[in-house]
Design a protein around this motif. Structure first.
Motif, short mmCIF file in Angstrom:
data_model
loop_
_atom_site.label_atom_id
_atom_site.label_comp_id
_atom_site.label_asym_id
_atom_site.label_seq_id
_atom_site.Cartn_x
_atom_site.Cartn_y
_atom_site.Cartn_z
N VAL A 127 -6.59 -8.58 13.09
CA VAL A 127 -6.53 -8.15 11.69
C VAL A 127 -5.94 -6.74 11.56
O VAL A 127 -6.30 -5.84 12.32
CB VAL A 127 -7.94 -8.19 11.04
N VAL A 128 -5.06 -6.58 10.59
CA VAL A 128 -4.55 -5.27 10.17
C VAL A 128 -4.82 -5.13 8.68
O VAL A 128 -4.58 -6.08 7.91
CB VAL A 128 -3.04 -5.12 10.44
N VAL A 129 -5.35 -3.99 8.27
CA VAL A 129 -5.57 -3.70 6.85
C VAL A 129 -4.59 -2.61 6.45
O VAL A 129 -4.54 -1.54 7.07
CB VAL A 129 -7.02 -3.26 6.58
N LEU A 130 -3.82 -2.90 5.41
CA LEU A 130 -2.75 -2.01 4.98
C LEU A 130 -3.13 -1.39 3.63
O LEU A 130 -3.60 -2.06 2.72
CB LEU A 130 -1.47 -2.82 4.83
N ARG A 131 -2.93 -0.07 3.52
CA ARG A 131 -3.22 0.65 2.28
C ARG A 131 -2.01 1.52 1.90
O ARG A 131 -1.16 1.81 2.73
CB ARG A 131 -4.44 1.55 2.45
N THR A 132 -1.99 1.94 0.65
CA THR A 132 -0.95 2.84 0.16
C THR A 132 -1.57 3.88 -0.74
O THR A 132 -2.61 3.64 -1.36
CB THR A 132 0.13 2.07 -0.63
N MET A 133 -0.94 5.04 -0.83
CA MET A 133 -1.36 6.06 -1.78
C MET A 133 -0.51 6.05 -3.04
O MET A 133 -0.63 6.93 -3.89
CB MET A 133 -1.35 7.44 -1.13
N SER A 134 0.34 5.03 -3.20
CA SER A 134 1.20 4.95 -4.38
C SER A 134 0.45 4.54 -5.63
O SER A 134 0.83 4.92 -6.73
CB SER A 134 2.34 3.95 -4.13
N LYS A 135 -0.61 3.74 -5.47
CA LYS A 135 -1.29 3.17 -6.63
C LYS A 135 -2.52 3.99 -7.01
O LYS A 135 -2.54 4.66 -8.03
CB LYS A 135 -1.68 1.71 -6.34
N ALA A 136 -3.56 3.92 -6.21
CA ALA A 136 -4.84 4.55 -6.57
C ALA A 136 -4.78 6.08 -6.54
O ALA A 136 -5.57 6.74 -7.21
CB ALA A 136 -5.95 4.06 -5.64
N PHE A 137 -3.83 6.66 -5.78
CA PHE A 137 -3.79 8.11 -5.63
C PHE A 137 -2.59 8.75 -6.33
O PHE A 137 -2.37 9.96 -6.19
CB PHE A 137 -3.79 8.49 -4.15
N GLY A 138 -1.81 7.98 -7.05
CA GLY A 138 -0.73 8.55 -7.85
C GLY A 138 0.35 9.24 -7.05
O GLY A 138 0.97 10.19 -7.54
N LEU A 139 0.63 8.76 -5.82
CA LEU A 139 1.61 9.45 -4.97
C LEU A 139 2.82 8.56 -4.66
O LEU A 139 3.38 8.63 -3.56
CB LEU A 139 0.94 9.90 -3.66
N ALA A 140 3.22 7.72 -5.61
CA ALA A 140 4.36 6.84 -5.36
C ALA A 140 5.62 7.63 -5.02
O ALA A 140 6.45 7.19 -4.23
CB ALA A 140 4.61 5.95 -6.58
N GLY A 141 5.76 8.82 -5.61
CA GLY A 141 6.94 9.63 -5.35
C GLY A 141 6.93 10.31 -3.98
O GLY A 141 7.96 10.81 -3.54
N MET A 142 5.79 10.31 -3.29
CA MET A 142 5.69 10.94 -1.97
C MET A 142 5.92 9.94 -0.84
O MET A 142 6.30 10.32 0.26
CB MET A 142 4.31 11.59 -1.79
N ARG A 143 5.63 8.66 -1.08
CA ARG A 143 5.79 7.59 -0.09
C ARG A 143 4.83 7.79 1.09
O ARG A 143 5.16 8.39 2.11
CB ARG A 143 7.23 7.49 0.43
N LEU A 144 3.62 7.28 0.95
CA LEU A 144 2.62 7.40 2.00
C LEU A 144 1.77 6.13 2.06
O LEU A 144 1.14 5.75 1.08
CB LEU A 144 1.72 8.61 1.77
N GLY A 145 1.79 5.48 3.21
CA GLY A 145 0.93 4.34 3.46
C GLY A 145 0.21 4.53 4.77
O GLY A 145 0.55 5.41 5.58
#
Length: 354
Positions: A206-224
């Motif tokens: 299992v791999v769990v993938l997360r992003t900071m684009s949605k819940a953390f408002g950082l879509a412009g920074m590009r961080l997963g």
């Protein structure tokens, strides 16, 4: 000068590739952007941290393994930092997973409809994408996914574009039934639904993938970031780019985690607003709005022309998303913005729908 027009220089599979089409990014001011599921909020403390980090140190390469960020992620989620890798958005991590696991001709399974980048990346790798249809109510086809017997399976949970939340028991059934790697893409889980993180200790595939684009408002920074076994995460480190997450993005990620409680409050408010708008759309227009555990809603407009409504909203400088594909032709996906933005959306719909 040679008369060669470049024919034959690019792989035929790439020449035939249908690229991923991102949501429209409008130019100019005055737009209400509800088409790409961005958060309407970013913490002032994150902005301050990024500004403070914009110093002469930008001349240096960033930490190639995001040490400080992984330490904070480890503390927040209770996962060993050696089981965490960060990427230039979760999209880069999807690319790394496919490169590491799927060889030419290998099957890659995912639900249909789902995040269309899965299929695009599969074709780039010359792998064999296997879309598995969801149930009529967007139910997860557990046995059908297991039956594909794919080396790599992607599950978007909560689901996009429907917003449907899936039970942990169903996620576990897929993890237990698949011999290959199962990636739970949890871009929206901070807004609702079960996380697959508890499965990490029991299932090394299992791999769990997360992003900071949605819940953390950082879509412009590009961080997963991704969580997994040391073996799987170690494989991703072997193939990742040298300095794949820039200095300012790492600073922003650390600051966002420090502002966890603030974001949790805002995301709860977003979920409440989502449900309010969903109920209002049904009341005003009789449309079906699917239950959502995300920061967007999928709206079926029945006998109306969804594409035409989206076009008319654009004339009001409001963007929502239309997907011209089976099962979605009569739907539009609407991101949940601020209270003011959603009120303007409702007013615009009153005008363009009548």
């Amino acid at each position: 000068m040679s008369g060669n027009n470049g024919a034959g220089l690019v792989r035929p599979s790439v020449q035939a590739l249908k690229p991923y089409v991102p949501g429209e990014q409008p130019q100019g001011a005055g737009w209400i952007k509800l088409n790409t599921n961005e958060n309407w909020f970013v913490s002032p403390s994150v902005l301050s941290a990024v500004l403070a980090a914009a110093t002469h140190d930008l001349r240096r390469y960033p930490d190639p393994v995001c040490t400080d960020l992984r330490v904070k992620l480890s503390a927040r989620y209770g996962i060993d930092s050696q089981q965490i890798i960060c990427g230039n958005g979760s999209d880069e991590l999807l690319t790394m997973l496919i490169r590491a696991i799927a060889g030419e001709g290998d099957r890659i399974a995912f639900t249909d409809p789902s995040y269309s980048l899965y299929e695009t990346l599969s074709h780039i790798q010359n792998a064999a994408p296997v879309p598995v249809p969801l149930g009529d109510g967007w139910q997860l086809p557990v046995q059908e996914l297991v039956a594909v017997n794919a080396p790599l399976t992607f599950i978007t949970t909560p689901h996009a574009p429907s917003g449907t939340a899936y039970r942990l028991s169903d996620l576990e059934a897929i993890a237990a039934g698949c011999a290959g790697v199962v990636v739970f893409d949890e871009a929206y889980v901070d807004f609702g639904g079960d996380t697959a993180i508890p499965l990490l200790d029991r299932y090394p595939n299992v791999v769990v993938l997360r992003t900071m684009s949605k819940a953390f408002g950082l879509a412009g920074m590009r961080l997963g970031y991704a969580f997994g076994s040391r073996e799987l995460i170690g494989a991703l480190y072997r193939i990742k780019d040298s300095y794949n997450v820039d200095l300012l993005t790492q600073v922003a990620g650390c600051a966002a985690l420090d502002a966890w409680d603030e974001y949790a409050r805002v995301n709860h408010e977003t979920a409440v607003r989502r449900d309010r708008v969903a109920a209002e759309l049904h009341r005003r227009f009789g449309w079906r709005v699917w239950p959502s555990a995300t920061n967007f809603i999928l709206v079926e407009v029945d006998d109306a022309d969804a594409s035409e409504i989206v076009t008319r909203l654009k004339t009001e400088q409001i963007l929502v998303r239309y997907f011209p594909r089976p099962r979605l032709e009569q739907s539009m996906r609407i991101s949940v913005g601020s209270d003011a933005e959603m009120d303007l959306l409702l007013a615009a719909l009153d005008k363009v729908v009548g």
